[in-house]
Write an enzyme that holds these catalytic residues in place. Structure first.
Site, PDB file in Angstrom:
ATOM      1  N   ARG A 268       5.596  -4.171  -5.650  1.00 19.67           N
ATOM      2  CA  ARG A 268       5.689  -2.156  -5.381  1.00 19.67           C
ATOM      3  C   ARG A 268       4.403  -1.702  -5.719  1.00 19.67           C
ATOM      4  O   ARG A 268       3.893  -2.160  -6.597  1.00 19.67           O
ATOM      5  CB  ARG A 268       6.872  -1.438  -5.768  1.00 19.67           C
ATOM      6  CG  ARG A 268       6.689  -0.010  -5.815  1.00 19.67           C
ATOM      7  CD  ARG A 268       7.593   0.598  -6.388  1.00 19.67           C
ATOM      8  NE  ARG A 268       7.764   2.403  -6.491  1.00 19.67           N
ATOM      9  CZ  ARG A 268       7.119   2.857  -7.025  1.00 19.67           C
ATOM     10  NH1 ARG A 268       6.521   3.162  -8.230  1.00 19.67           N
ATOM     11  NH2 ARG A 268       6.901   4.000  -6.911  1.00 19.67           N
TER      12      ARG A 268
ATOM     13  N   HIS B  35       1.315   7.796  -4.366  1.00 15.52           N
ATOM     14  CA  HIS B  35       1.346   7.743  -5.638  1.00 15.52           C
ATOM     15  C   HIS B  35       0.136   8.808  -5.738  1.00 15.52           C
ATOM     16  O   HIS B  35      -0.656   8.367  -6.660  1.00 15.52           O
ATOM     17  CB  HIS B  35       1.136   6.338  -6.088  1.00 15.52           C
ATOM     18  CG  HIS B  35       1.741   6.218  -7.630  1.00 15.52           C
ATOM     19  ND1 HIS B  35       2.678   5.055  -7.800  1.00 15.52           N
ATOM     20  CD2 HIS B  35       1.815   6.439  -8.726  1.00 15.52           C
ATOM     21  CE1 HIS B  35       3.540   5.643  -8.928  1.00 15.52           C
ATOM     22  NE2 HIS B  35       2.427   6.170  -9.207  1.00 15.52           N
TER      23      HIS B  35
ATOM     24  N   GLU C  81       7.743   9.617  -7.475  1.00 12.81           N
ATOM     25  CA  GLU C  81       8.024  10.814  -9.073  1.00 12.81           C
ATOM     26  C   GLU C  81       6.993  11.852  -7.903  1.00 12.81           C
ATOM     27  O   GLU C  81       6.296  12.997  -8.418  1.00 12.81           O
ATOM     28  CB  GLU C  81       7.172  10.864 -10.172  1.00 12.81           C
ATOM     29  CG  GLU C  81       7.774   9.235 -10.356  1.00 12.81           C
ATOM     30  CD  GLU C  81       7.002   9.176 -12.191  1.00 12.81           C
ATOM     31  OE1 GLU C  81       6.343   9.757 -12.054  1.00 12.81           O
ATOM     32  OE2 GLU C  81       7.960   7.548 -12.694  1.00 12.81           O
TER      33      GLU C  81
ATOM     34  N   ASN D 238      12.399   5.929 -11.732  1.00 14.24           N
ATOM     35  CA  ASN D 238      11.682   5.452 -11.974  1.00 14.24           C
ATOM     36  C   ASN D 238      12.117   6.342 -13.785  1.00 14.24           C
ATOM     37  O   ASN D 238      11.959   7.631 -13.600  1.00 14.24           O
ATOM     38  CB  ASN D 238      11.122   6.677 -11.977  1.00 14.24           C
ATOM     39  CG  ASN D 238       9.638   5.882 -11.051  1.00 14.24           C
ATOM     40  OD1 ASN D 238      10.357   5.041 -10.079  1.00 14.24           O
ATOM     41  ND2 ASN D 238       8.577   6.447  -9.970  1.00 14.24           N
TER      42      ASN D 238
ATOM     43  N   TYR E 243      11.713   6.423 -18.019  1.00 11.22           N
ATOM     44  CA  TYR E 243      10.671   5.508 -19.264  1.00 11.22           C
ATOM     45  C   TYR E 243      11.164   6.584 -20.830  1.00 11.22           C
ATOM     46  O   TYR E 243      11.626   5.758 -21.140  1.00 11.22           O
ATOM     47  CB  TYR E 243       9.828   6.428 -19.583  1.00 11.22           C
ATOM     48  CG  TYR E 243       8.964   5.427 -17.926  1.00 11.22           C
ATOM     49  CD1 TYR E 243       8.191   4.799 -18.518  1.00 11.22           C
ATOM     50  CD2 TYR E 243       8.759   6.460 -16.860  1.00 11.22           C
ATOM     51  CE1 TYR E 243       7.460   4.014 -17.346  1.00 11.22           C
ATOM     52  CE2 TYR E 243       7.991   5.487 -15.756  1.00 11.22           C
ATOM     53  CZ  TYR E 243       6.654   3.987 -15.874  1.00 11.22           C
ATOM     54  OH  TYR E 243       6.550   3.341 -15.036  1.00 11.22           O
TER      55      TYR E 243
ATOM     56  N   GLU F  96      10.452   1.877 -11.796  1.00 11.05           N
ATOM     57  CA  GLU F  96       9.853   1.404 -12.480  1.00 11.05           C
ATOM     58  C   GLU F  96      10.213   1.713 -13.503  1.00 11.05           C
ATOM     59  O   GLU F  96      11.393   2.480 -14.304  1.00 11.05           O
ATOM     60  CB  GLU F  96       8.496   2.788 -12.720  1.00 11.05           C
ATOM     61  CG  GLU F  96       7.891   2.937 -11.321  1.00 11.05           C
ATOM     62  CD  GLU F  96       6.429   4.175 -11.574  1.00 11.05           C
ATOM     63  OE1 GLU F  96       6.618   4.129 -12.776  1.00 11.05           O
ATOM     64  OE2 GLU F  96       6.101   4.256 -10.833  1.00 11.05           O
TER      65      GLU F  96
HETATM   66  C1  FCB Z   1       5.414   7.013 -13.706  1.00 15.32           C
HETATM   67  C2  FCB Z   1       3.882   6.727 -12.925  1.00 15.32           C
HETATM   68  C3  FCB Z   1       3.182   5.175 -13.486  1.00 15.32           C
HETATM   69  C4  FCB Z   1       2.813   4.878 -14.492  1.00 15.32           C
HETATM   70  C5  FCB Z   1       4.180   5.227 -15.462  1.00 15.32           C
HETATM   71  C6  FCB Z   1       3.514   5.596 -16.854  1.00 15.32           C
HETATM   72  O1  FCB Z   1       5.033   8.773 -14.304  1.00 15.32           O
HETATM   73  O2  FCB Z   1       4.517   6.597 -11.488  1.00 15.32           O
HETATM   74  O3  FCB Z   1       2.277   5.469 -12.472  1.00 15.32           O
HETATM   75  O4  FCB Z   1       1.688   6.502 -14.999  1.00 15.32           O
HETATM   76  O5  FCB Z   1       4.487   6.473 -15.441  1.00 15.32           O
END
Ligand code: FCB
Length: 503
Positions: free
Chosen positions: A111, A155, A200, A329, A331, A406
């Protein structure tokens, strides 16, 4: 004003009791172990992700004009150490080497994003063939290596001229985006089947125009809400433009950084705080894109800032473009409470330091770290959040294939005396999160693929090059690429379609 309100479309946020610490470590370990014994479905994509400004460099080549990230990173004080994406990891010139590296690592999906100002400098007018040719060559190289390309159109790198004309708070930007989507769809739709309109949009709107820690660095809560709406509109118009310009077999998705929002305790004040954040993080995009309306609670909570009269008839119909897939995405989760006495909140939301909250109408909400381990970004590690969100998508968007577009972690990786880079923490992170994906699959979520963020170390926005998210280490002075031990671990996962042991 048009009918923009929805009945409650989003579930109520969950509460984490005040005494709760990180999610049950044993449960995570057991789930990961169980997952390791079971294969991922055939055809599951083992991908890696990047974005244009973070890796390409070559910012002045081929007629490319500056984007808001060029301007922002060149503004003193905006990025750590004044780092810019001028050279980044020079992927523009080294893309062949990078594709070969992916092939060696067994990654079967990639991607990447297209730089808008490389293919349509200034954001208006005809496409520039030199710019499109770069992406054609990249795609052809990927296809020849058996790697499935997925294009993200946006992006975060808006052409500066469009920001000068008002940027995302202005409606015209959504029309510009649709035109750009058409140009790229016409040029690459014959060879790329997987398309993502926006990455995002929450960050584009709220970090770009609310807290100002991202380009263009504005700090105006109303502009941030207007931006969010015009991003929703851009998604819909862009998806329609793509459909009109490409073969019907191609799939269109969006990548959202939807949040698991947990209340610190189930007190009414904390639950209300979690509701407001859930609306601002999730409902504001899920509503229009999945249900064709904004949550009533969102409109109420932001009512003192705006009457939302920038929403026009037909916008929400357009925003609810039929999606072929949904990208998540993920985290870290959000843990929130109401600030006592209604004082100023914000805090540990993990989105960079700013006096200005990225949460319009909710800057009294306090963000907390989930107890337990954190990555180098300070983000709490909690794979249960990924499982929770995949299950939420399964309920909110039934029938839509899901992709984790992500997921990954930053650590302070350094080569050892032999030049090897060992990153056991990243392996543990991936192990836990792939376990969560597998658990979601077992619970009925239709997850078709996983894209590790990121293929290689790169420009981490306002953190500059200080935060390393790559499975491949980049030595910045020489730009040499060295796969870390996590890259080899991930290759093993891709090869065996299982989750190898973490150590
Ligand atoms: C996300 C972004 C990516 C990168 C990661 C760590 O929010 O999409 O570009 O910065 O975090």
């Amino acid at each position: 004003m048009p009918d923009i309100v929805s009945p409650a479309t989003t579930p109520a946020p969950t509460a984490t009791p005040a005494t709760a610490t990180a999610p049950d470590a044993d449960a995570n370990a057991n789930a990961a172990e169980a997952a390791a014994a079971v294969s991922f479905p055939p055809g599951f994509l083992w991908g890696a992700a990047t974005s244009a400004y973070q890796i390409e460099g070559a910012v002045r080549e081929g007629g490319r004009t500056p984007s808001i990230w060029d301007t922002f990173s060149h503004t003193p004080g905006r990025t750590a150490g004044g780092d810019t994406g001028d050279v980044a990891v020079d992927h523009y010139h080294r893309y062949r080497e990078d594709v070969a590296l992916m092939a060696r690592l067994g990654v079967n999906a990639y991607r990447f994003s297209v730089s808008w100002s490389r293919v349509q400098p200034t954001g208006r007018g005809p496409a520039v063939q030199v710019g499109l040719d770069f992406y054609r060559r990249l795609v052809d190289e990927l296809l020849a290596a058996g790697i499935e390309p997925a294009i993200t159109l946006y992006h975060w790198d808006l052409p500066q001229e469009l920001e000068d004309a008002g940027g995302w708070p202005e409606r015209e930007t959504a029309y510009r985006f649709a035109e750009y989507a058409r140009l790229v769809g016409e040029a690459l739709g014959d060879r790329v089947q997987s398309w993502i309109t926006l990455n995002e949009p929450w960050c584009s709107a709220f970090l770009g125009y609310g807290s100002g820690v991202h380009a263009p660095g504005r700090t105006d809560p109303v502009a941030a809400l207007r931006a969010a709406h015009h991003l929703n509109l851009a998604h819909g118009l862009g998806a329609a433009a793509l459909r009109a310009s490409m073969p019907t077999r191609n799939r269109i998705a969006v990548s959202l950084n939807s949040s698991v929002v947990r209340a610190l305790s189930p007190s009414p004040a904390n639950m209300a705080a979690a509701r407001r954040i859930d609306d601002l993080a999730n409902g504001i995009f899920h509503g229009p894109m999945l249900h064709g309306s904004y949550p009533k609670t969102l409109l109420k909570a932001t009512g003192s800032l705006t009457d939302w009269s920038f929403v026009r008839d037909g916008d929400l119909r357009a925003a609810r473009a039929s999606l072929d897939a949904l990208g998540l995405n993920y985290y870290t989760p959000a843990l929130v409470s109401a600030a006592e006495g209604g004082g100023r909140g914000h805090g540990a939301d993990g989105h960079g330091a700013s006096e200005h909250s990225p949460w319009p109408g909710a800057d009294d909400v306090l963000f907390h770290h989930t107890p337990g381990e954190r990555t180098e970004m300070g983000w709490s590690i909690d794979p249960t959040g990924l499982h929770e969100l995949l299950m939420r998508y399964t309920r909110e968007a039934p029938g839509l294939p899901l992709y984790v577009t992500e997921n990954g972690a930053a650590y302070d990786d350094r080569p050892d005396a032999d030049g090897r880079v060992h990153d056991p923490e990243r392996i543990a992170y991936l192990h836990g999160h792939l376990g969560a994906v597998h658990r979601a699959l077992a619970d009925g979520a239709d997850v078709r693929g996983y894209y590790l963020w990121s293929l290689m170390d790169n420009f981490e926005w306002s953190y500059g090059y200080g935060k390393r998210f790559g499975a491949v280490y980049v030595d910045y002075p020489t730009l040499t690429r060295t796969p870390k031990s996590s890259a080899h671990w991930y290759a093993e996962a891709a090869r065996t379609h299982t989750i190898p042991p973490a150590s």
